[in-house]
Design a protein around this motif. Structure first.
Motif, PDB file in Angstrom:
ATOM      1  N   ASP A 165      -1.296  -0.268   4.762  1.00 34.97           N
ATOM      2  CA  ASP A 165      -0.807   1.004   5.609  1.00 34.97           C
ATOM      3  C   ASP A 165      -0.607   0.927   7.077  1.00 34.97           C
ATOM      4  OD1 ASP A 165      -3.352   1.503   6.287  1.00 34.97           O
ATOM      5  OD2 ASP A 165      -3.448   3.396   5.115  1.00 34.97           O
ATOM      6  N   ASP A 166      -1.216  -0.053   7.546  1.00 32.60           N
ATOM      7  CA  ASP A 166      -1.471  -0.475   9.124  1.00 32.60           C
ATOM      8  C   ASP A 166       0.213  -1.164   9.438  1.00 32.60           C
ATOM      9  OD1 ASP A 166      -3.784   0.274   9.712  1.00 32.60           O
ATOM     10  OD2 ASP A 166      -4.729  -1.506   9.419  1.00 32.60           O
ATOM     11  N   TYR A 167       0.773  -1.496   8.292  1.00 32.73           N
ATOM     12  CA  TYR A 167       2.212  -1.935   8.556  1.00 32.73           C
ATOM     13  C   TYR A 167       2.996  -0.866   8.549  1.00 32.73           C
ATOM     14  CZ  TYR A 167       6.107  -5.297   8.518  1.00 32.73           C
ATOM     15  OH  TYR A 167       7.082  -5.981   8.755  1.00 32.73           O
ATOM     16  N   ASN A 212       7.494   0.657   0.142  1.00 35.13           N
ATOM     17  CA  ASN A 212       6.608   1.281  -1.019  1.00 35.13           C
ATOM     18  C   ASN A 212       7.541   2.219  -1.840  1.00 35.13           C
ATOM     19  OD1 ASN A 212       5.084   1.990  -3.073  1.00 35.13           O
ATOM     20  ND2 ASN A 212       3.453   1.864  -1.994  1.00 35.13           N
ATOM     21  N   PRO A 213       8.349   2.085  -2.710  1.00 39.27           N
ATOM     22  CA  PRO A 213       9.273   3.033  -3.315  1.00 39.27           C
ATOM     23  C   PRO A 213       8.670   4.100  -4.124  1.00 39.27           C
ATOM     24  CG  PRO A 213       9.417   1.066  -4.503  1.00 39.27           C
ATOM     25  CD  PRO A 213       8.641   0.816  -3.444  1.00 39.27           C
ATOM     26  N   ARG A 214       7.208   3.831  -4.413  1.00 36.22           N
ATOM     27  CA  ARG A 214       6.564   4.709  -5.542  1.00 36.22           C
ATOM     28  C   ARG A 214       5.203   4.874  -4.799  1.00 36.22           C
ATOM     29  NH1 ARG A 214       9.362   1.695  -9.448  1.00 36.22           N
ATOM     30  NH2 ARG A 214       7.296   0.910 -10.471  1.00 36.22           N
ATOM     31  N   PRO A 215       5.012   5.600  -3.767  1.00 36.33           N
ATOM     32  CA  PRO A 215       3.886   5.626  -2.972  1.00 36.33           C
ATOM     33  C   PRO A 215       2.805   6.691  -4.126  1.00 36.33           C
ATOM     34  CG  PRO A 215       5.304   7.137  -1.871  1.00 36.33           C
ATOM     35  CD  PRO A 215       6.199   6.067  -2.936  1.00 36.33           C
ATOM     36  N   GLU A 216       3.162   7.490  -4.712  1.00 37.09           N
ATOM     37  CA  GLU A 216       2.467   8.242  -5.454  1.00 37.09           C
ATOM     38  C   GLU A 216       1.704   7.343  -6.873  1.00 37.09           C
ATOM     39  OE1 GLU A 216       6.348   7.968  -7.761  1.00 37.09           O
ATOM     40  OE2 GLU A 216       5.748   8.482  -5.396  1.00 37.09           O
ATOM     41  N   THR A 217       2.150   6.218  -6.902  1.00 41.38           N
ATOM     42  CA  THR A 217       1.551   5.394  -8.101  1.00 41.38           C
ATOM     43  C   THR A 217       0.544   4.350  -7.595  1.00 41.38           C
ATOM     44  OG1 THR A 217       3.541   3.920  -8.011  1.00 41.38           O
ATOM     45  CG2 THR A 217       3.648   5.850  -9.437  1.00 41.38           C
ATOM     46  N   GLY A 218       0.476   4.329  -6.096  1.00 42.35           N
ATOM     47  CA  GLY A 218      -0.582   3.340  -5.439  1.00 42.35           C
ATOM     48  C   GLY A 218       0.179   2.144  -5.187  1.00 42.35           C
ATOM     49  N   TYR A 219      -0.413   1.117  -5.350  1.00 36.66           N
ATOM     50  CA  TYR A 219       0.159  -0.184  -4.824  1.00 36.66           C
ATOM     51  C   TYR A 219       1.361  -0.715  -5.699  1.00 36.66           C
ATOM     52  CZ  TYR A 219      -3.174  -1.492  -1.324  1.00 36.66           C
ATOM     53  OH  TYR A 219      -3.904  -1.620  -0.142  1.00 36.66           O
ATOM     54  N   TYR A 220       2.358  -0.813  -4.844  1.00 35.63           N
ATOM     55  CA  TYR A 220       3.813  -1.261  -5.625  1.00 35.63           C
ATOM     56  C   TYR A 220       3.830  -3.026  -5.368  1.00 35.63           C
ATOM     57  CZ  TYR A 220       8.423  -2.212  -6.430  1.00 35.63           C
ATOM     58  OH  TYR A 220       9.570  -2.530  -7.007  1.00 35.63           O
ATOM     59  N   MET A 221       4.060  -3.605  -6.636  1.00 35.92           N
ATOM     60  CA  MET A 221       3.762  -4.903  -6.742  1.00 35.92           C
ATOM     61  C   MET A 221       5.161  -5.466  -6.823  1.00 35.92           C
ATOM     62  SD  MET A 221       0.316  -5.552  -8.795  1.00 35.92           S
ATOM     63  CE  MET A 221       0.194  -7.417  -8.803  1.00 35.92           C
ATOM     64  N   SER A 222       5.478  -6.568  -6.128  1.00 40.49           N
ATOM     65  CA  SER A 222       6.788  -7.302  -6.330  1.00 40.49           C
ATOM     66  C   SER A 222       6.490  -8.990  -6.392  1.00 40.49           C
ATOM     67  CB  SER A 222       7.765  -6.955  -5.361  1.00 40.49           C
ATOM     68  OG  SER A 222       7.428  -7.270  -4.076  1.00 40.49           O
ATOM     69  N   SER A 223       7.316  -9.796  -6.969  1.00 38.76           N
ATOM     70  CA  SER A 223       6.839 -11.205  -6.949  1.00 38.76           C
ATOM     71  C   SER A 223       8.353 -11.849  -7.036  1.00 38.76           C
ATOM     72  CB  SER A 223       6.026 -11.459  -8.174  1.00 38.76           C
ATOM     73  OG  SER A 223       6.571 -11.332  -9.243  1.00 38.76           O
ATOM     74  N   ALA A 224       8.089 -13.170  -6.967  1.00 45.02           N
ATOM     75  CA  ALA A 224       9.286 -14.071  -7.189  1.00 45.02           C
ATOM     76  C   ALA A 224       8.547 -15.595  -7.250  1.00 45.02           C
ATOM     77  CB  ALA A 224      10.265 -14.433  -6.089  1.00 45.02           C
ATOM     78  N   HIS A 225       8.908 -16.315  -7.949  1.00 40.49           N
ATOM     79  CA  HIS A 225       8.549 -17.800  -8.365  1.00 40.49           C
ATOM     80  C   HIS A 225       9.573 -18.765  -8.632  1.00 40.49           C
ATOM     81  CE1 HIS A 225       7.275 -20.690 -11.828  1.00 40.49           C
ATOM     82  NE2 HIS A 225       6.109 -20.627 -11.141  1.00 40.49           N
ATOM     83  N   GLU A 226       9.282 -19.982  -8.424  1.00 43.18           N
ATOM     84  CA  GLU A 226      10.005 -21.022  -8.724  1.00 43.18           C
ATOM     85  C   GLU A 226       9.415 -22.351  -9.135  1.00 43.18           C
ATOM     86  OE1 GLU A 226      10.794 -23.808  -4.693  1.00 43.18           O
ATOM     87  OE2 GLU A 226      11.683 -21.545  -4.627  1.00 43.18           O
ATOM     88  N   ALA A 278       0.956  -1.206   0.016  1.00 43.22           N
ATOM     89  CA  ALA A 278      -0.053  -0.082   0.017  1.00 43.22           C
ATOM     90  C   ALA A 278       0.907   1.256  -0.070  1.00 43.22           C
ATOM     91  CB  ALA A 278      -0.859  -0.037   1.256  1.00 43.22           C
ATOM     92  N   PRO A 279       0.335   2.466  -0.482  1.00 39.54           N
ATOM     93  CA  PRO A 279       1.097   3.679  -0.541  1.00 39.54           C
ATOM     94  C   PRO A 279       1.733   3.997   0.812  1.00 39.54           C
ATOM     95  CG  PRO A 279      -1.015   3.935  -2.033  1.00 39.54           C
ATOM     96  CD  PRO A 279      -0.938   2.404  -1.122  1.00 39.54           C
ATOM     97  N   GLN A 280       1.312   4.030   1.929  1.00 40.16           N
ATOM     98  CA  GLN A 280       1.694   4.413   3.199  1.00 40.16           C
ATOM     99  C   GLN A 280       2.272   3.478   3.955  1.00 40.16           C
ATOM    100  OE1 GLN A 280       1.942   7.551   3.504  1.00 40.16           O
ATOM    101  NE2 GLN A 280       0.687   7.715   1.643  1.00 40.16           N
ATOM    102  N   SER A 281       2.401   2.260   3.336  1.00 42.00           N
ATOM    103  CA  SER A 281       3.415   0.979   4.037  1.00 42.00           C
ATOM    104  C   SER A 281       4.652   1.177   3.908  1.00 42.00           C
ATOM    105  CB  SER A 281       2.514  -0.356   3.657  1.00 42.00           C
ATOM    106  OG  SER A 281       2.931  -0.542   2.426  1.00 42.00           O
TER     107      SER A 281
END
Length: 425
Positions: free
Chosen positions: A361-363, A303-317, A297-300
């Motif tokens: 943003d509670d975190y 989040n490197p780009r809060p102005e763009t909303g939710y920041y997503m990251s992922s990893a897979h195997e 979330a933007p205020q958590s």
């Protein structure tokens, strides 16, 4: 339980409600640090701090290979020291962010600078060090209960809090002139066995301790103190690195036990929330496959780009696992993966798994990946929601997510395998 009933029937039990209330934002930590300063002044006798220390140490990574290595000692000598060490018990106690910060800032990190070099470097090493500050630190790390120590200090502690996305926060830090044991620590027999075998590789020793009932928290502490592995390779391991190394190594071991296991019968959806983090765990029939997608979330935090909303990251195997370190989701990936693998091992089943972690943003302050590990571990309490297909499972929980199914598809390899529909966007 049908998936629609599962989603509609979220009823928080007393423990879950307690965890939610504990996770509310609070900035009373500044006042707490002032209390710690007063307790420290009362606890210091001359230039020494005497009291019981939790079975936990800290090894920094700044300046590697010459790092800050420390003993963590509760300032309040009347406190139950074991409760200050990071463990899964914190989840069961319902600790919130402020509670964790109070416990961590209630410990003085008495530090010295030491070289991590192993004997193979030709510059000495820690493979068989049992005296001096590093020796005392190792004794504390391998003990099965808090050990009384006397620490010589040079000056007053720096009253600040060091945050990390992997390790647990550390509080006041003071330079140690030395440390002595005030009692003989008891070392569990399995730990003695790994210590006495100079040819036992660290990976094998970690798997052995895990099989003998040691949780990853204990193994991490022992590894960090340079007390695991072949003698020529033993060295101090920065705490941040050791946490991820243990989660990864133990996870690979557990995954290996499931290679020939049958798959689960139908898609399942499990859910948990803790400290402002919401976890959706989707299991589907098939050979082992794992993915973690984080939605911040933007205020958590982180989040490197809060102005763009939710920041997503992922990893897979896939079935054979990973060969490269996870960059985007870092230690959270290995912590979440371990929680899933432990559940599957209990059932002697394998599955494809998608973990969706929403960081709200509670975190408001990072407390380390232990809360990810426990959040996923405890997601499997109770009964899951069941679906007819992986698509149905994702479609059913889509309305509960802060991003669209189309956005999720663009980030997730598992979700990208589904045929898209216009409504997804």
């Amino acid at each position: 339980m049908q998936l629609d009933e599962f989603i509609e029937g979220f009823e928080e039990d007393e423990a879950a409600q307690r965890r939610r209330l504990a996770a509310e934002k609070s900035y009373a930590i500044t006042d707490h640090l002032e209390d710690v300063e007063r307790q420290f002044e009362a606890a210091v006798q001359g230039d020494s701090l005497f009291g019981s220390t939790a079975p936990e140490i800290f090894v920094g990574r700044s300046g590697y290979p010459n790092v800050s290595t420390g003993l963590l000692s509760p300032v309040d000598t009347d406190a139950a020291a074991a409760g200050f060490a990071t463990s899964g018990e914190w989840y069961q106690e319902g600790l919130g962010i402020e509670d964790v910060l109070q416990r961590r800032t209630g410990m003085v990190n008495s530090t010295q600078t030491a070289s991590v070099d192993s004997v193979s470097s030709g510059r000495g090493g820690v493979h068989d060090v049992w005296n001096g500050f590093v020796g005392v630190q190792r004794e504390v790390a391998i003990a099965d209960h808090p050990v009384d120590v006397e620490v010589g200090l040079d000056g007053t502690p720096e009253l600040d809090v060091a945050f990390d996305d992997v390790g647990t926060p550390t509080g006041p830090r003071a330079h140690a002139t030395g440390a002595d044991l005030a009692e003989n620590p008891h070392v569990p027999r399995p730990v003695e066995k790994t210590l006495s075998d100079d040819d036992w590789r660290a990976e094998g020793a970690m798997a052995y301790l895990y099989r003998r009932g040691f949780d990853v928290y204990d193994i991490n502490t022992i590894l960090s103190a340079g007390a695991l592995g072949q003698a020529s390779e033993r060295s101090l391991v920065p705490t941040r690195w050791s946490i991820t190394a243990v989660d990864d190594t133990v996870g690979q071991y557990v995954r290996g036990t499931l290679r020939n296991a049958d798959t689960i019968d139908k898609p399942e959806v499990w859910y948990n929330e803790y400290m402002g983090n919401r976890y959706w765990v989707v299991l589907a029939p098939g050979r082992w496959e794992f993915e973690l997608v984080e939605m911040k979330a933007p205020q958590s935090v982180w989040n490197p780009r809060p102005e763009t909303g939710y920041y997503m990251s992922s990893a897979h195997e896939g079935y054979e696992g990973r060969t490269a370190y996870v960059e985007e989701t870092a230690g959270a990936y290995y912590a979440a993966r371990l929680g899933v693998l432990e559940h599957l091992q209990e059932r002697d089943r394998q599955a494809k798994c998608l973990v969706l972690r929403e960081i709200t943003d509670d975190y408001w302050a990072p407390v380390g990946v232990w809360q990810v590990r426990e959040g996923v571990r405890n997601a499997f309490d109770g009964e899951p929601g069941t679906a007819q297909s992986f698509r149905q499972a994702l479609t059913a929980i889509a309305d509960q997510l802060p991003v669209s199914l189309g956005g999720l598809r663009r980030k997730s390899e598992l979700v990208a395998g589904l045929q898209s529909q216009l409504s997804d966007f």
